[in-house]
Every structure is written in C-alpha cells, then in structure tokens.
Scaffold this active site. Structure first.
Site, PDB file in Angstrom:
ATOM      1  N   GLU A 134      -2.995  14.847   2.535  1.00 40.88           N
ATOM      2  CA  GLU A 134      -3.905  14.068   1.436  1.00 40.88           C
ATOM      3  C   GLU A 134      -4.207  14.698  -0.044  1.00 40.88           C
ATOM      4  O   GLU A 134      -4.084  14.375  -0.864  1.00 40.88           O
ATOM      5  CB  GLU A 134      -4.446  13.350   1.741  1.00 40.88           C
TER       6      GLU A 134
ATOM      7  N   TYR B  74      -8.736  11.808   4.263  1.00 37.20           N
ATOM      8  CA  TYR B  74      -9.180  11.130   2.376  1.00 37.20           C
ATOM      9  C   TYR B  74     -10.508  12.460   2.280  1.00 37.20           C
ATOM     10  O   TYR B  74     -10.611  12.399   1.251  1.00 37.20           O
ATOM     11  CB  TYR B  74      -9.217   9.760   2.434  1.00 37.20           C
TER      12      TYR B  74
ATOM     13  N   HIS C  73       0.841  -1.227  -0.346  1.00 36.21           N
ATOM     14  CA  HIS C  73      -0.055   0.064   0.017  1.00 36.21           C
ATOM     15  C   HIS C  73       0.486   1.165  -0.148  1.00 36.21           C
ATOM     16  O   HIS C  73       1.481   1.247   0.399  1.00 36.21           O
ATOM     17  CB  HIS C  73      -0.959  -0.047   1.076  1.00 36.21           C
ATOM     18  N   ALA C  74       0.578   2.275  -0.602  1.00 38.13           N
ATOM     19  CA  ALA C  74       1.072   3.326  -0.999  1.00 38.13           C
ATOM     20  C   ALA C  74       1.416   3.830   0.372  1.00 38.13           C
ATOM     21  O   ALA C  74       0.713   4.436   0.955  1.00 38.13           O
ATOM     22  CB  ALA C  74       1.054   4.304  -2.300  1.00 38.13           C
TER      23      ALA C  74
ATOM     24  N   HIS D  16      -6.382   0.860   5.907  1.00 41.40           N
ATOM     25  CA  HIS D  16      -5.467   1.372   6.965  1.00 41.40           C
ATOM     26  C   HIS D  16      -6.792   1.382   8.227  1.00 41.40           C
ATOM     27  O   HIS D  16      -6.541   1.284   9.252  1.00 41.40           O
ATOM     28  CB  HIS D  16      -7.112   2.959   6.251  1.00 41.40           C
TER      29      HIS D  16
ATOM     30  N   HIS E 208       2.908  14.286  -0.292  1.00 41.22           N
ATOM     31  CA  HIS E 208       2.905  14.166   0.674  1.00 41.22           C
ATOM     32  C   HIS E 208       4.862  14.583   0.985  1.00 41.22           C
ATOM     33  O   HIS E 208       5.384  15.041   1.654  1.00 41.22           O
ATOM     34  CB  HIS E 208       3.242  12.930   1.582  1.00 41.22           C
TER      35      HIS E 208
ATOM     36  N   HIS F 282       0.095  11.844  -6.106  1.00 42.62           N
ATOM     37  CA  HIS F 282      -0.185  11.828  -4.739  1.00 42.62           C
ATOM     38  C   HIS F 282       1.280  11.787  -3.687  1.00 42.62           C
ATOM     39  O   HIS F 282       0.791  12.246  -2.746  1.00 42.62           O
ATOM     40  CB  HIS F 282      -1.649  10.942  -4.011  1.00 42.62           C
ATOM     41  N   GLU F 283       1.366  10.644  -4.037  1.00 38.27           N
ATOM     42  CA  GLU F 283       2.375  10.190  -2.912  1.00 38.27           C
ATOM     43  C   GLU F 283       3.662  11.291  -2.657  1.00 38.27           C
ATOM     44  O   GLU F 283       4.007  11.884  -1.757  1.00 38.27           O
ATOM     45  CB  GLU F 283       3.278   9.033  -2.885  1.00 38.27           C
TER      46      GLU F 283
HETATM   47  O1  X8Z Z   1      -3.687   5.378   1.280  1.00 32.88           O
HETATM   48  C1  X8Z Z   1      -4.043   6.735   0.278  1.00 32.88           C
HETATM   49  C2  X8Z Z   1      -2.912   6.087  -0.697  1.00 32.88           C
HETATM   50  C3  X8Z Z   1      -1.482   6.908   0.612  1.00 32.88           C
HETATM   51  S1  X8Z Z   1      -1.416   8.368   1.302  1.00 32.88           S
HETATM   52  C4  X8Z Z   1      -2.486   5.912  -1.222  1.00 32.88           C
HETATM   53  N1  X8Z Z   1      -5.301   6.703  -0.809  1.00 32.88           N
HETATM   54  C5  X8Z Z   1      -6.836   6.390   0.427  1.00 32.88           C
HETATM   55  C6  X8Z Z   1      -6.754   4.439  -0.381  1.00 32.88           C
HETATM   56  O2  X8Z Z   1      -5.373   4.149  -1.001  1.00 32.88           O
HETATM   57  O3  X8Z Z   1      -7.794   3.939   0.314  1.00 32.88           O
HETATM   58  C7  X8Z Z   1      -5.368   7.810  -1.237  1.00 32.88           C
HETATM   59  C8  X8Z Z   1      -6.627   8.092  -1.704  1.00 32.88           C
HETATM   60  C9  X8Z Z   1      -7.483   7.342  -0.471  1.00 32.88           C
HETATM   61 ZN    ZN Z   2      -1.996  10.138   1.309  1.00 33.75          ZN
END
Ligand code: X8Z
Ligand code: ZN
Length: 612
Positions: free
Chosen positions: A411, A521, A353-354, A511, A387, A383-384
């Site tokens: 975010e 988010y 997960h990024a 998460h 950050h 997105h990354e």
């Molecule tokens: O978790 C993330 C990023 C890392 S902060 C990739 N996001 C959420 C997800 O993937 O559920 C970005 C959008 C929402």
């Molecule tokens: Zn993020």
C-alpha cells in the site's frame, strides 16, 4: 483476493480452479505417505507442486473476479464465488497437508514458504464443502451489494452512486445536504448485517481448522512476529503519531465551529462525521480552503490545472506511468491499457473502488477504477500503479513469494511516489511556472496533513473493530455501537444522527463487505514517509522532506526496485533494511516531515481545547 493488490479480497494469495482431486491426495496415498518420517526432499516436492497448482487456481479465480468486479450480475457473482471457493479450498488443503512437515528442519526458504502457505489466506474456508460454498457466496454477494449501491434522495429522479456522493461530501457546505447524503449512503449496508454475522462465523471455523484462534488472529499472523507483538507494535506506532493528530483535530474543529456554528460543532467534543469533506471522515483534504493557514497558499490548485489542460482519465494514468518511467522502470504493457477499467461504465454495475490487479501473476497488470479529474484521483492513480509496478518487479519470484514484504509495503509504494509530486515536479511537468516561495510550505503541509495525518486513526480502527468481531468480544448485537465507540476513541468523531443496531455502518466502507484487511493502510501511512526519506537521501536531496522529489532519479529508482523485486521472499525487516537501512517501522519520518506544521498548530491551539 488473489493477486490483485489493493484488493486482495477474497482469497488472499491463492488459486483458481482445478479440481480438487488434483490438489488433494487420496486417503490411501495419504496413509502410506504419512507412515514414513517426512524428508526435506519430499517437502521440496510438495511445495513445488502446491505452488504450481495454486498459481493455476489463482489465475482462474482472478479472471472470474475481474469479470464480476467489472460487470456485477447474479451470474458473475456466483461464478466468481465458485472460482474463489476452489482456489481457497485448494490452498487450505495444501496448508493442512503441510502440517505433515511440522517439526522437520527445513532450509529457510522452504520453511518460509510453509509458513506463508498457512498464513497468506485472508478468507479461510471451512473444510465442509457446503459451508465453504456458503462463505464465498456471502463474500461475493456482500461486495456486489456495495458495488451496486446507490442512494435515491426522496423526491428526486436521480439516484446517487458513491462517486456522486463523494463529490457532494467534498464540495457542499450545506449541513442539511451533508447530513442527508451521509445518512443516505449509510442505509446501503443495513441489509448486509445478517450476512456479515454468518460470514464471521464461517470464516472463524475455517481459521480454527488451520490452527488459528479466529480470523483476526490469522490476519495478525502475517507480520514475521507473534500476533500479540504485532498488536503492540501498532499501539507503539499510534502513540508516536497521536499527538500530531490531536493537534490537527483541535484546529479543524475550531475552524468548523467558525463555519457551522457552536450548535453544530462542540468546543471540546467529537466532530460530526459528515462535516469533514469525506463520507468516512478518513481524509480531510477537501477542507483545505476552510483551514488554510493565512498567507501560506501555494497559489495553485492541481485539480484546476488538470481540468484546464483537458486531462482525461487515461491522461491521468499516463502521468503516473511517466513518473515510474523517470525512475527507470519499463513502461506498462499494452495489455494494461487495453484491459484496465478507467471510468465508470454507463450501462452496468461495477465495483468502482480502486484496485490494481496482476491477473496472471506475471505481466497481465490492470487497474480498475472510476477516475475523476481531481488532485485526489491524481494521487490514487499513483497509489494503484505502485501496486502494479511492485507486482511486476516480484514476478520472477516463486509463486509463494509473489507478494509484498508485508501488506503495508504494497500500500505504501504508490503513495511514496505521490509524495514526490512537489511544486518542483509540477514545474517540470509545465503545470506551474515557478516553485512557490518557502513561506508557502505551511499551506502545502496543511494539505498533506489533511490527507495523511487525518487518515491515521481511521487506518487503525477498522481492524481494531474487526479483530474484536472475529474474536467474539464484539457480538452482532453490538456491531454498530462498538464501531462508534472506536470511531470516537481513535478519530474523535461522532455520527451526525442517532444510530441503532438496525444500522450496520461498518458495511458502508468498502473494505468491510469486500473483506480487505485495513491495518495495511495504517502501516503504509507511516512507511511511505520512511521510504520517502530514504529515497530522497539516495537522490541527494538535502532540503526539508516535503520539498524533495525523486522524479527522474535513477539511483532512487534502482534502490526502490531492489526492494520490490524481493517480493515476500524475506521477512519484512530485511526488505525495509534494504531500502532504508532500518529494521523497524518508525514514525519519526512522518513526524519530521510535518514538524513545522505541528509547531504552527500548537501555536494556533494555545488556549483552545485539545482532545475530546
Ligand atoms: O482502498 C484504498 C486504495 C486501494 S488499495 C484505493 N485505499 C484506502 C481507502 O480508500 O480506504 C487507499 C487509502 C486507504
Ligand atoms: Zn492500495
């Protein structure tokens, strides 16, 4: 956690190792110290010391966390848990000591630091060392279970990880295959259920020791307003955007009925969650070919373009860096390229997960992701990097201010930049020859809405569920049914097969096992359009917002940088004002952006059921 955004899981802000002796005062010290009324000078010295110790602890923990996330083994899980535990315990101890200065009139900056010391924790550990260790071990293990998870379809020799499954959910139109993949992935979290319940108990104990009702109340206390006001603020924003979501939902449901039949998709009820092109039904971009407005296709497919140019993972990240450079930001340091993880390693378990990290809270920036060559990942790269550039801009701030104005800001930055990936920008990159005719905007707006509007209720509901779990309103016996009640209420989706309390479906979303708060988010989805509108204005764009790109505009870059470098030093409305002139989070920008699509959807939905 610490200083990795996108992923500040375990710790929140905080620290790394250091022997607790260094952090805490001896009993004798404490007694003689607390007899005297405290002074401002003492408060200053206290914070200075706390910041130095927490920095040290957090950097150590970040290194342990990095190794664990990029090489999951029993050993790295334990080492990371121990480092996190020391770091958190250090901050908890400081937060408790800080109560000694409660009631003392402090200069605003110092008073803000005292407040942040108490509220910036995400995982508050109890003082009892055994419980504290147990809590961080559970946290580390749950993230590990998620990272290692695979689904092995019966009768096949290959097991599928989440990237394999994401590709399948994105591309398959076989309802049986989609359902099997969905059910398969949702099995991975069953074993987490017991750990999660204990995790909730222990972290609530920690939150109460810090003076919060529960961990959810702690999470809601970080927004420069009362926790209750913040919850109301979310309701207000959701009401602002809900009508647009409901229109999109109705139209997509109609198209899915045409595709999969009346039996599979109800006319006026919730949509089965496995048919939306994404494991969590959180973004629906992959449905675009199915729901594209007629005669409005922009005539290009970014995924195909990237592939045909033989772009590799590093190339994807270079494009992101190039955009930030065009705004006037310095290039990423060489260590970023040397130390980041861009692709899934072949020979070990990692957390794919990024996430974006600033390991030393200074210039040791990294991303950790498993990049596929798709337009979706093209956005995620931006997105990354958002950050990372934020982290670098606020690095000159004192330690406690090295974070975003609120977590939604962190975010939102990269996504704001990604809104500037317009056809005009793609022409400049040489990806397409000319900007499509404005009549094709509807197709582009539909693509964006499938990504951004579809996301809104999902962005909201995860913490609506967690807050109730932390408060005890949802008990462990109700985890799954309460989860689906919220998914129905907000998203209008239902599970493709019957669920029970044997399942733990929230745990199949990163998460939750990784303990990353999610409301950020939702806020980001709204803020990014507010930011985009302000920066587009700065760049002098007078076209509709979806046609504006701030690429190569140094004024917009400077305006952005001005906000980024403030970090968390001021309440977020000040930061918002610096960039947008507004002090309120406001969904009018996102509504304006999509106004032509909304009108079109309303026309299409005439005479069709809307809502569920
Ligand atoms: O978790 C993330 C990023 C890392 S902060 C990739 N996001 C959420 C997800 O993937 O559920 C970005 C959008 C929402
Ligand atoms: Zn993020």
């Amino acid at each position: 956690m610490l200083r990795r955004l996108g992923n500040y899981n375990l710790i929140g802000l905080v620290l790394g190792v250091v022997l607790l002796g260094v952090v805490s005062m001896s009993n004798a010290d404490e007694k003689s110290f607390s007899k005297q009324p405290p002074t401002v000078a003492e408060a200053e010295a206290f914070i200075k010391n706390a910041e130095a110790k927490m920095l040290e602890l957090s950097v150590y923990a970040a290194r342990a966390d990095w190794v664990k996330a990029t090489y999951i083994t029993d050993d790295t899980e334990i080492l990371a848990a121990q480092a996190d535990e020391r770091a958190i315990a250090g901050q908890v101890e400081f937060a408790k000591q800080a109560t000694r200065f409660d009631g003392l009139k402090l200069p605003p900056e110092l008073s803000r630091k005292m407040h942040l010391l108490k509220t910036s924790l995400v995982l508050p550990t109890p003082a009892d060392p055994q419980k504290s260790a147990e809590l961080t071990e559970i946290a580390s293990r749950m993230e590990g279970v998620y990272g290692k998870a695979k689904w092995c379809p019966p009768g096949k020799d290959k097991c599928l990880d989440i990237e394999d499954l994401a590709r399948l959910m994105a591309s398959s139109h076989d309802p049986n295959e989609l359902r099997d993949a969905w059910v398969g992935w949702h099995q991975i979290s069953r074993p987490m259920r017991k750990d999660f319940a204990r995790f909730v108990d222990l972290s609530n104990q920690g939150a109460r020791e810090l003076g919060f009702k529960d961990t959810g109340a702690l999470w809601r206390s970080k927004y420069d307003m009362s926790p209750d006001d913040f919850a109301r603020e979310l309701d207000r924003l959701w009401e602002q955007v809900r009508p647009l979501y409901v229109q999109l939902h109705a139209y997509v449901r109609w198209k899915l009925r045409e595709k999969y039949g009346d039996q599979a998709v109800p006319a006026s009820g919730p949509i089965p969650a496995d048919l939306l092109g994404n494991m969590w039904a959180q973004s629906w971009d992959n449905l675009y070919p199915l729901v594209a407005p007629p005669n409005a296709d922009p005539g290009y497919d970014l995924t195909q373009i990237l592939k045909s140019r033989n772009t590799d993972a590093i190339g994807m990240v270079r494009y992101g860096e190039h955009f930030f450079s065009s705004l006037g930001f310095a290039p990423l340091p060489q260590t970023f390229w040397d130390r980041s993880m861009f692709v899934r390693p072949r020979d070990r378990d990692v957390v794919c997960h990024a996430s974006a990290w600033d390991v030393d809270a200074d210039q040791d920036l990294r991303v950790k992701m498993c990049i596929d060559i798709t337009s979706e990942y093209f956005s995620t790269v931006h997105h990354e990097l958002g950050h990372n550039y934020y982290q670098r801009e606020y690095r000159e701030q004192p330690y406690l201010f090295r974070d975003s104005a609120n977590d939604g800001f962190h975010e939102a930055i990269g996504d704001t930049i990604a809104l500037s990936i317009t056809p005009q920008y793609l022409v400049k990159l040489g990806f397409i020859d000319k900007v499509p005719d404005p009549s094709k905007d509807l197709g582009l707006l539909m693509q964006k809405a499938l990504e951004k509007i579809a996301f809104l209720p999902f962005g909201l509901l995860i913490d609506q569920w967690r807050w109730k779990v932390f408060s005890g309103e949802i008990t462990p016996q109700q985890y799954n049914q309460a989860w689906w009640a919220l998914r129905l209420k907000y998203q209008g989706v239902e599970p493709p097969v019957a669920r029970s309390e044997e399942d733990f479906d929230p745990g199949a979303k990163y998460h939750v096992p990784a303990n990353v708060p999610y409301t950020r988010y939702f806020l980001a989805a709204i803020l990014q359009f507010q930011f985009h509108r302000a920066l587009a204005q700065t760049a002098g764009c007078t076209e509709p917002l979806n046609r504006c790109s701030i690429y190569d505009n140094k004024e917009a870059g400077a305006r952005l940088a001005k906000m980024l470098e403030m970090g968390q030093s001021k309440p977020w409305p000040d930061a918002l004002e610096a960039m947008t002139g507004q002090r309120q989070m406001d969904a009018s920008a996102i509504r304006d952006y999509f106004a032509p699509l909304e009108k079109w959807l309303e026309e299409q939905n005439q005479g069709k059921p809307v809502g569920w």
